[in-house]
Design an enzyme around this catalytic site. Structure first.
Site, short mmCIF file in Angstrom:
data_model
loop_
_atom_site.label_atom_id
_atom_site.label_comp_id
_atom_site.label_asym_id
_atom_site.label_seq_id
_atom_site.Cartn_x
_atom_site.Cartn_y
_atom_site.Cartn_z
N ARG A 155 -7.63 18.00 -19.42
CA ARG A 155 -7.16 16.67 -18.97
C ARG A 155 -8.21 15.83 -18.24
NH1 ARG A 155 -1.04 17.14 -16.63
NH2 ARG A 155 -1.98 18.52 -15.11
N ASP A 156 -9.45 16.34 -18.13
CA ASP A 156 -10.43 15.52 -17.40
C ASP A 156 -11.82 15.63 -18.04
OD1 ASP A 156 -10.99 13.65 -15.50
OD2 ASP A 156 -11.31 15.10 -13.87
N ILE A 157 -11.84 15.58 -19.37
CA ILE A 157 -13.13 15.63 -20.05
C ILE A 157 -13.78 14.25 -19.91
CG2 ILE A 157 -14.27 15.88 -22.30
CD1 ILE A 157 -12.17 17.99 -23.00
N ASN A 166 -18.16 15.72 -16.04
CA ASN A 166 -17.71 17.11 -16.09
C ASN A 166 -18.35 17.90 -17.24
OD1 ASN A 166 -16.17 16.87 -13.83
ND2 ASN A 166 -14.27 16.40 -14.93
N THR A 186 -8.42 10.78 -15.67
CA THR A 186 -9.36 9.75 -15.24
C THR A 186 -9.17 8.53 -16.14
OG1 THR A 186 -10.96 11.40 -14.53
CG2 THR A 186 -11.81 9.19 -14.95
#
Lengths: 401, 283
Positions: B131-133, B137, B173
């Site tokens: 959920r936060d690629i 990161n 994000t």
């Protein structure tokens, strides 16, 4: 894409003849037009002609009380209220329809659906009723593929794409082998000149097909040849217009009185009345309207034997057989080994149709209400939109569809 | 927040090498550890279910190309309780830093795609969604391998959601999160959300511009609006025969989940086919 026969009034012999000529076919039986007793007695004739059968329970308008449908055990005029009430009703309905599937020895079981009127509660109502019917079918029907009817009202297909995407997303959750899609055209139009309707229909077909389900398009006509680009497995069509497009005006058998005979000119994707075939004859362009070799089964030889068309004994039955056979050949011609080739074949067919329509018009030959002129751009637009939204997926998954 | 001295004295640390910006209750530092050498030390104040979830996801699954958790425990330093995590340090640069140097050429972008897809495939097998690629990161190690870090908002599908049911917007994000994360179907998400984010990252690195963020947005709503309305037009990339790679990226970035590859495995299949076509074109 295969062509199935959508059964209609007076189609028994036509279906048998066509199946013999084609060495087998599949027919979607219509309880509106076949009584339970006929289903039993006609079965052997169909089997001999190598016709595989599907049984469409036609529960679209539960309150229609069509005089053919009410002869069936499963028909209940309060169907529409019950379908939103308790669980056992669905069990009984599915069981009752199963007996007719057993008579017809179907391999696919068509799960019924109501053509729910579109409003802001449509999605929830559709989802709940489909879920209940699918669950009941899973309990009761074994040894047959489960094909859920997806009845799409015209107002849904005219909404923005997001609404249709919700339906596609929801279908991922149904444990069925395929879908039998019924799409109501706006204003009951035979040929639809509203791009959004066709764009959304094509998206639904492609979206479901990409879930690796079997897709059968019911009540189709030559405008839906474009479904070949979505990898649809089969489209059904038939004789009269009430089986070439879905309508809620269930015409009674004895009210189908044809005023005109229409000849389908496949290259123009348009149909012409005898009067204009006479014009074509007088202007020396009639022979150009003759079907190409692959489409020529001799059904329309009489029209091209040298006499003025209206003076020949050309019959409605011949026109029907010719239409259905041509559409069948066209589905084969458009079904290519790759997605790109299938798109190209469709584009070429549309381009060619436009040229032929214009050429015939220059010669005073008009297809009037059945001209494909306005539909060429509608179909092009739908192809383009599909390419944007799902073209890459279809290209990559073509061999798995 | 713990001071440098408190960190050194309480967590077997020789030296603090780098401090990362504090995020919420989380303090992250690069340290030289007396046992493990250079490691990332994460200190989280109080009881934090999301951190416990992050630890569980990473330790229970042992994903390749995801930093390993070396040690986890609770602490209580001068009356300040919390959880600490000692995590493998990937010596390298983030994709964001690489991007600041300019666009990423096709060959390198292909390798990145393959590396991240492999991780998403592993996560999919275990029912985990990152959920936060995003470029921050993704790290390229000194030996050229790509790593995915920060499972702080990852979701394990077999565990209940940590976001209140009434909250319609799941953590993500803005600009990288898929529409379904903030629009309507938080509970129905799957690896297609990660595929969407990967598509955004790939578009950004090969074109040098973000598909949904121009930089003049006044608030998050504008970014969300762009994410659901803007259809990024294909851009010609050197060597991308028939724009196959761009087609793949655009498909990853489709707004509607059924227009993306059905699974990460399917995305990988399509990637391999695209790569093959491109490589054959080079020959």
């Amino acid at each position: 894409m295969e062509l199935y026969l959508q059964f209609a009034y007076g189609m028994k012999q036509i279906a048998i003849d066509l199946s013999k000529d084609w060495k087998g076919t599949t027919a979607i039986l219509s309880p509106r037009d076949i009584s339970p007793a006929q289903l039993q007695t006609w079965k052997s004739g169909f089997e001999k002609a190598n016709i595989k059968m599907l049984f469409d329970p036609q529960c679209y308008y539960p309150k229609s009380n069509n005089k053919g449908l009410i002869k069936y055990d499963y028909w209940d005029p309060s169907f529409s209220t019950k379908i939103e009430s308790n669980g056992s009703f669905e069990d009984e309905l599915i069981k009752s329809i199963l007996q007719y599937n057993e008579i017809a020895e179907t391999k696919d079981y068509i799960i019924p659906a109501v053509m729910l009127k579109y409003d802001n509660t449509w999605f929830q109502r559709w989802y709940k009723s489909s879920e209940r019917l699918v669950n009941a079918t899973k309990k009761i029907v074994n040894g047959r593929r489960h094909i859920l009817t997806l009845a799409l009202p015209d107002d849904l297909l005219l909404q923005k794409e997001d609404e249709v995407e919700k339906v596609i997303e929801a279908t991922e959750k149904f444990d069925v082998d395929g879908y039998y899609i019924i799409a109501h055209p706006p204003q009951d139009k035979y040929l639809v000149d509203v791009p959004m309707w066709l764009i959304n229909l094509l998206q639904v077909c492609a979206g479901l097909k990409l879930q690796e389900r079997k897709i059968i398009m019911g009540y189709g006509n030559h405008q839906l040849l474009c479904l070949t680009v979505a990898g649809v497995d089969a489209m059904a069509t038939g004789t009269y217009l009430n089986v070439r497009r879905f309508t809620n005006k269930f015409e009674e058998n004895d009210s189908i009185l044809r005023k005109s005979i229409w000849y389908y000119y496949p290259a123009a994707l348009s149909e012409y009345k005898m009067g204009f075939l006479d014009t074509a004859y007088n202007n020396g362009v009639l022979q150009q309207m003759k079907p190409v070799k692959d489409m020529d089964k001799g059904y329309v030889d009489i029209l091209f034997a040298g006499a003025q068309p209206s003076a020949t004994a050309f019959k409605e039955t011949m026109a029907f057989k010719h239409y259905i056979n041509c559409v069948r050949v066209q589905t084969k011609m458009l079904s290519k080994a790759t997605y790109k080739d299938t798109v190209t074949a469709n584009e070429v067919m549309l381009e060619n149709a436009m040229r032929r329509i214009e050429y015939m018009e220059k010669n005073g030959v008009y297809a009037q209400a059945r001209s494909f002129r306005e539909m060429v751009d509608v179909n092009r637009s739908a192809l383009q939109r599909l390419e944007k939204n799902r073209g890459f997926q279809l290209q990559k998954e073509w061999n798995n569809l | 927040m713990l001071s440098d001295n408190q960190i050194i004295e309480n967590f077997k640390i020789h030296e603090i090498l780098k401090k990362y910006p504090k995020s919420g209750q989380k303090q992250v530092v690069l340290v030289h550890h007396k046992i493990y050498g250079n490691v990332i030390l994460k200190l989280v104040e109080g009881e934090n279910e999301r951190v416990k979830r992050e630890i569980d996801i990473v330790t229970e699954n042992d994903f390749n190309n995801v930093p390993k958790v070396l040690e986890v425990d609770t602490y209580n330093v001068d009356g300040e309780p919390g959880i600490y995590i000692c995590e493998q340090y990937i010596d390298g640069v983030t994709l964001r830093e690489i991007l600041q140097e300019g666009k990423v050429p096709l060959e390198k972008a292909l390798f990145l795609t393959e590396s991240i897809l492999k991780i998403i495939v592993q996560m999919e097998e275990k029912g985990v969604i990152h959920r936060d690629i995003k470029p921050e990161n993704i790290i390229k190690s000194k030996d050229g391998q790509w790593y995915l870090i920060d499972f702080g908002i990852a979701r394990a599908l077999n565990l209940s959601s940590l976001t209140f049911t009434k909250v319609q917007i799941g953590p993500h994000t803005p600009g990288y999160g898929a529409p379904e994360l903030f629009q309507y179907s938080k509970k129905d998400i799957d690896s297609r959300a990660d595929i969407f984010s990967l598509g955004v990252v790939l578009f950004e690195i090969v074109t040098g511009r973000h598909p949904f963020i121009r930089g003049d947005e006044l608030n998050l709503n504008e970014i969300w609006y762009n994410t659901v309305t803007v259809v990024p037009q294909g851009v010609v990339i050197d060597g991308d025969i028939d724009m196959q790679f761009m087609g793949l990226i655009q498909t990853f970035m489709q707004k509607h989940i059924t227009r993306r590859p059905k699974t990460a495995v399917k995305a990988m299949e399509w990637y391999i086919s695209v790569k093959k076509n491109i490589m054959e074109g080079f020959e």
